[in-house]
Design an enzyme around this catalytic site. Structure first.
Site, PDB file in Angstrom:
ATOM      1  N   PHE A   7       0.797  -1.208   0.021  1.00  0.00           N
ATOM      2  CA  PHE A   7      -0.168   0.093   0.092  1.00  0.00           C
ATOM      3  C   PHE A   7       0.935   1.353   0.038  1.00  0.00           C
ATOM      4  CE2 PHE A   7      -3.679  -2.131   0.816  1.00  0.00           C
ATOM      5  CZ  PHE A   7      -3.565  -3.390   1.371  1.00  0.00           C
ATOM      6  N   ALA A  56       2.822   6.650   4.776  1.00  0.00           N
ATOM      7  CA  ALA A  56       1.998   6.484   6.156  1.00  0.00           C
ATOM      8  C   ALA A  56       2.280   7.400   6.904  1.00  0.00           C
ATOM      9  CB  ALA A  56       2.085   5.050   6.791  1.00  0.00           C
ATOM     10  N   VAL A 102       2.151  -1.644   4.465  1.00  0.00           N
ATOM     11  CA  VAL A 102       2.022  -0.025   4.427  1.00  0.00           C
ATOM     12  C   VAL A 102       3.293   0.404   4.244  1.00  0.00           C
ATOM     13  CG1 VAL A 102       0.841   1.851   5.451  1.00  0.00           C
ATOM     14  CG2 VAL A 102      -0.155  -0.283   5.572  1.00  0.00           C
ATOM     15  N   CYS A 103       3.515   1.346   3.153  1.00  0.00           N
ATOM     16  CA  CYS A 103       4.811   2.056   2.965  1.00  0.00           C
ATOM     17  C   CYS A 103       4.901   3.129   4.063  1.00  0.00           C
ATOM     18  CB  CYS A 103       4.736   2.911   1.544  1.00  0.00           C
ATOM     19  SG  CYS A 103       5.935   3.621   1.214  1.00  0.00           S
ATOM     20  N   ILE A 104       6.089   2.747   4.904  1.00  0.00           N
ATOM     21  CA  ILE A 104       6.204   3.886   6.168  1.00  0.00           C
ATOM     22  C   ILE A 104       6.410   5.352   5.741  1.00  0.00           C
ATOM     23  CG2 ILE A 104       8.808   3.551   6.043  1.00  0.00           C
ATOM     24  CD1 ILE A 104       8.476   3.258   9.151  1.00  0.00           C
TER      25      ILE A 104
END
Lengths: 130, 120, 94
Positions: A39, A82, A77-79
């Site tokens: 994501f 995010a 989830v792409c840090i």
């Protein structure tokens, strides 16, 4: 065949989130594997524990969680994406002195290297953009 | 680590959304992971390469300046659509990095040659 | 090698459609999804011969297009997966 899926749309905001979930279900229903769902961009909101859609809309985040639990999926989830949008796990919340964390169960926070890794290890990579 | 050819396709103008920056970050990361990375700028994506960007006043990092470091990460295959430049009355002289301007047939061929095409 | 192009924007997004069509070659498949299905009624002149033109059934139905005369073949989600498998490359256009 092994698929990875890239999701760039927010749930209940852009259709791409729902399209991706429906596609993921179809992939698994036909006996294929999913190496990773990654994501990025606004797609990180798929990992938000606080999202509360209206009751008659179908809950996309819970859809991902149920699928992940049943099939042991890796939902990443792409840090960077995010953090700048305010979705984080306990570790990042502490690191940045935030009141709470809000990463939904079943999702992990990690870097873009996981996208590269997914692309290397998958037969097909399908992007649902926004 | 095994290596695949990655083409990162970037089609949006910078600053009004994050798409351009996310495409660049994906390209840099793939290069760090020793993949064979090329970038293709189509449609409004060509605006990312314009020189003289000064986004400090809108509180953003300079995307053009960041694109200039691509060769330092061994990303030297940078392509733009010739048609996109022409439609926007731009020339390659106005861009921050050396690029190859491709016509439509060449873009078609470039895309076909890749293991992976990621669009942002 | 054949490519599956997945196009999710409506024809009013000229740049998106043109970039996608530029990348299409004979033997490829062009699948319209989401708002892309609004382009299912007319096969674009620029789409090369030999490109299979498809639209996702769920998106056609959602938008009230299933009963209109279409230039695409409607496929379901299972067929979408099969298209990915049958083509060596998948490229999304949005």
């Amino acid at each position: 065949m092994i698929f990875s899926i890239v999701v760039q749309g927010a749930p209940h905001s852009q259709q791409s989130a729902e399209s991706a979930l429906r596609f993921a279900r179809a992939v698994l229903a036909q006996g294929h594997g999913i190496y990773r769902v990654f994501f990025s961009g606004d797609g990180i909101h798929n990992g938000s524990a606080l999202a509360t859609p209206q009751q008659d809309e179908g809950h996309i985040i819970e859809g991902w969680q149920a699928l992940a639990k049943e099939h042991e999926l890796d939902l990443v989830v792409c840090i960077a994406a995010a953090l700048r949008r305010g979705v984080m796990n306990d570790e990042e919340a502490k690191r940045h002195d935030k009141l709470n964390s809000n990463l939904a169960d079943g999702f992990t926070l990690s870097g873009l290297g996981q996208l590269t890794d997914a692309a290397i290890h998958s037969d097909r990579v399908v992007t649902f953009g926004s | 680590m095994s290596s695949k050819s990655f083409l990162i396709v970037s089609r949006r103008a910078p600053y009004a959304s994050n798409h351009a920056r996310e495409a660049l970050d994906a390209a840099l990361t793939a290069a760090i992971f020793e993949q064979d990375v090329a970038m293709l700028f189509l449609s409004d994506g060509v605006y990312q390469l314009l020189n003289n960007q000064q986004p400090g006043t809108i509180g953003q990092k300079n995307l053009g300046a960041n694109l200039q470091v691509l060769p330092m990460y061994d990303i030297e295959k940078l392509y733009v659509s010739k048609r996109a430049l022409d439609e926007r009355s731009l020339t390659t002289d106005q861009l921050v990095v050396p690029v190859q301007a491709l016509d439509d047939a060449e873009i078609n061929t470039l895309i076909k040659q890749q293991d992976l095409v990621l669009n942002f | 090698m054949s490519t599956l192009h997945i196009l999710s924007k409506p024809p009013s997004d000229n740049d998106c459609w043109r970039d996608c069509l530029t990348a299409c070659s004979s033997g490829d498949t062009l699948l319209l999804i989401e708002n892309g299905v609004y382009g299912a009624t007319v096969r674009p002149a620029e789409l090369p011969e030999g490109v299979t033109f498809l639209a996702l059934q769920a998106d056609l139905e959602a938008r009230g297009l299933s009963n209109l005369p279409l230039s695409t073949k409607a496929i379901d989600d299972a067929d979408f997966v099969n298209c990915c498998i049958e083509n060596q490359q998948t490229v999304s256009w949005f």
